[in-house]
Design an enzyme around this catalytic site. Structure first.
Site, PDB file in Angstrom:
ATOM      1  N   TYR A 134       0.823  -1.217   0.000  1.00 17.10           N
ATOM      2  CA  TYR A 134       0.000   0.000   0.000  1.00 17.10           C
ATOM      3  C   TYR A 134       0.856   1.265   0.000  1.00 17.10           C
ATOM      4  CZ  TYR A 134      -4.793  -1.667   0.738  1.00 17.10           C
ATOM      5  OH  TYR A 134      -6.036  -2.204   0.589  1.00 17.10           O
ATOM      6  N   LYS A 168       2.598 -15.478   2.652  1.00 16.78           N
ATOM      7  CA  LYS A 168       2.783 -16.171   1.368  1.00 16.78           C
ATOM      8  C   LYS A 168       4.274 -16.466   1.252  1.00 16.78           C
ATOM      9  CE  LYS A 168       1.311 -17.669  -2.666  1.00 16.78           C
ATOM     10  NZ  LYS A 168       0.441 -18.868  -2.827  1.00 16.78           N
ATOM     11  N   ASP A 213      -3.586 -18.056   0.382  1.00 17.81           N
ATOM     12  CA  ASP A 213      -4.587 -18.695  -0.490  1.00 17.81           C
ATOM     13  C   ASP A 213      -5.358 -19.759   0.280  1.00 17.81           C
ATOM     14  OD1 ASP A 213      -2.190 -20.106  -0.372  1.00 17.81           O
ATOM     15  OD2 ASP A 213      -2.203 -20.715  -2.477  1.00 17.81           O
ATOM     16  N   ASP A 265      -6.711  -6.670   3.920  1.00 16.92           N
ATOM     17  CA  ASP A 265      -7.803  -5.978   3.218  1.00 16.92           C
ATOM     18  C   ASP A 265      -8.749  -7.004   2.604  1.00 16.92           C
ATOM     19  OD1 ASP A 265      -9.218  -3.816   1.964  1.00 16.92           O
ATOM     20  OD2 ASP A 265      -8.194  -4.329   0.089  1.00 16.92           O
ATOM     21  N   ASP A 271     -12.728  -8.507   4.151  1.00 14.19           N
ATOM     22  CA  ASP A 271     -13.997  -8.454   3.408  1.00 14.19           C
ATOM     23  C   ASP A 271     -14.609  -9.845   3.323  1.00 14.19           C
ATOM     24  OD1 ASP A 271     -13.796  -5.718   2.843  1.00 14.19           O
ATOM     25  OD2 ASP A 271     -14.467  -5.989   0.762  1.00 14.19           O
TER      26      ASP A 271
HETATM   27  C1  IPM Z   1     -10.585  -0.813   3.735  1.00  5.18           C
HETATM   28  C2  IPM Z   1     -10.790  -0.190   2.384  1.00  5.18           C
HETATM   29  C3  IPM Z   1      -9.615   0.723   2.067  1.00  5.18           C
HETATM   30  C4  IPM Z   1      -8.374  -0.131   2.031  1.00  5.18           C
HETATM   31  C5  IPM Z   1      -9.768   1.546   0.777  1.00  5.18           C
HETATM   32  C6  IPM Z   1     -11.037   2.364   0.782  1.00  5.18           C
HETATM   33  C7  IPM Z   1      -8.564   2.403   0.516  1.00  5.18           C
HETATM   34  O1  IPM Z   1     -10.988  -1.169   1.427  1.00  5.18           O
HETATM   35  O2  IPM Z   1     -10.499  -0.058   4.734  1.00  5.18           O
HETATM   36  O3  IPM Z   1     -10.526  -2.035   3.822  1.00  5.18           O
HETATM   37  O4  IPM Z   1      -8.043  -0.719   0.992  1.00  5.18           O
HETATM   38  O5  IPM Z   1      -7.711  -0.228   3.057  1.00  5.18           O
HETATM   39 MG    MG Z   2     -11.082  -3.117   2.193  1.00  7.01          MG
END
Ligand code: IPM
Ligand code: MG
Length: 352
Positions: free
Chosen positions: A136, A186, A218, A242, A246
């Site tokens: 990042y 990884k 993975d 990240d 999700d």
């Molecule tokens: C998160 C989001 C952010 C990230 C984006 C909006 C930059 O997806 O907080 O997980 O990638 O960290």
């Molecule tokens: Mg995110």
């Protein structure tokens, strides 16, 4: 107790309004709230996603409550003007390296998950994501011309000290829970994550009561949907965290339920729902405010050490779910469908 409130874009203002009502209702006598601009709204008003005035507010605050940033309207802008840059700027400027993303399945929502109830029931995972390093922020980065074509490049990089400090946060979190820590890397391909694994093994000596395991990313992605209850605390880098967070959120039925905390070494923190700005439903009053309300609970716990108040908020959320109130994202037949504000009202009533 200074809290900087940054509603942001999309559904941000709607959900933050409910979270602020909850925070105010707790009658914390030293609470001071100050609102600022961030993200796309800040670009529109000032030409930059993280204006100086907001930098001053976030620097002076003890905690930041943020809604969400971004939307298709701003995706066409140059990278340094994108709303996401505002969010990444706060994380980096304030050194908020430890991102805690709990994924808890409330029993009432077992059917809201796309996975079978028996796979997810009782789920309680904490993902600890490193937030200020990795690909990042690594340099060099960019898109350049090489041999007559464009080449895009980023740098995945972690120093030993960066790995060590997030490792300690994760081990300590595991000590307070079921004492199991799974470090995700990884290392079969990437040197940065070989170092990640080596450092995790080194610091494990300080935490003999915690059982450390390792998993390739993975496989971790697969295990999260196959048998998610094997996990207690997971620790991983910025990029993998990240993605995995999700994925974990959907185990709980809806990403609309997941709070997060991003902390520095002194428990200054930014608190935000794990979801995004959901431009498709913005302004309609239908977004789920519970992730943001649960982020207020994390704010009370981690920055202000108000465990009792944090539990009150979390219990109020449990109560409204038990009462059958549901926003659209978690609605199922036989429950009561409510909008953002009505959900806020229900939480306030449960708190009273
Ligand atoms: C998160 C989001 C952010 C990230 C984006 C909006 C930059 O997806 O907080 O997980 O990638 O960290
Ligand atoms: Mg995110």
């Amino acid at each position: 107790m200074k809290v900087c409130v940054l509603p942001g874009d999309g559904i941000g203002p709607e959900i933050v309004a409910e979270a602020v009502r909850v925070l105010k209702s707790l009658d914390l006598n030293k609470l001071e709230l100050e609102e600022g601009l961030i993200g796309g709204g800040a670009v529109d008003a000032t030409g930059t996603p993280y204006p100086e005035a907001t930098k001053k507010l976030t620097a002076e605050a003890d905690a930041i409550l943020l809604g969400a940033v971004g939307g298709p309207k701003w995706d066409v802008l140059a990278r340094e003007l994108r709303p996401e840059r505002g969010l990444l700027g706060i994380r980096k400027d304030l050194g908020l390296f430890a991102n805690l993303r709990p994924a808890i399945l409330y029993p009432e929502l077992a059917n809201a998950s796309t996975l079978k109830p028996e796979v997810v029931s009782g789920l309680d995972i904490l993902i600890v994501r490193e937030l200020t390093g990795d690909i990042y922020f690594g340099q060099p980065r960019g898109i350049r011309e090489e041999n007559g074509e464009r080449v895009g490049f980023n740098t995945m990089v972690y120093s030993e000290s960066e790995i060590r400090r997030i490792g300690h946060v994760a081990f300590q979190a595991a000590q307070k829970r079921n004492k199991k820590l799974c470090s995700v890397d990884k290392m079969n391909v990437l040197e940065t994550t070989q170092l990640w694994r080596d450092v995790m093994i080194e610091i494990a000596h300080d935490y003999p009561d915690v059982e450390l395991s390792h998993m390739l990313v993975d496989n971790a992605a697969m295990q999260l949907v196959k048998a998610p209850k094997q996990f207690d605390v997971m620790v991983t880098g910025n990029m993998f965290g990240d993605i995995l967070s999700d994925e974990a959120s959907m185990l709980t039925g809806s990403i609309g339920m997941l709070p997060s905390a991003s902390l520095d070494a002194n428990n200054k923190g930014m608190y935000e729902p794990s979801h995004g700005s959901a431009p498709d439903i913005a302004g309609q009053g239908v977004a789920n405010p519970l992730a943001t309300i649960l982020s207020v609970a994390m704010l009370l716990r981690y920055t202000f050490g108000l465990e009792e108040q944090a539990l009150r908020v979390e219990n109020a959320v449990k109560k409204v779910l038990a009462q059958g109130y549901r926003t659209g994202d978690i609605y199922e037949r036989g429950t009561t469908k409510v909008g953002t504000k009505e959900m806020g009202d229900a939480v306030l009533a449960a708190l009273a």
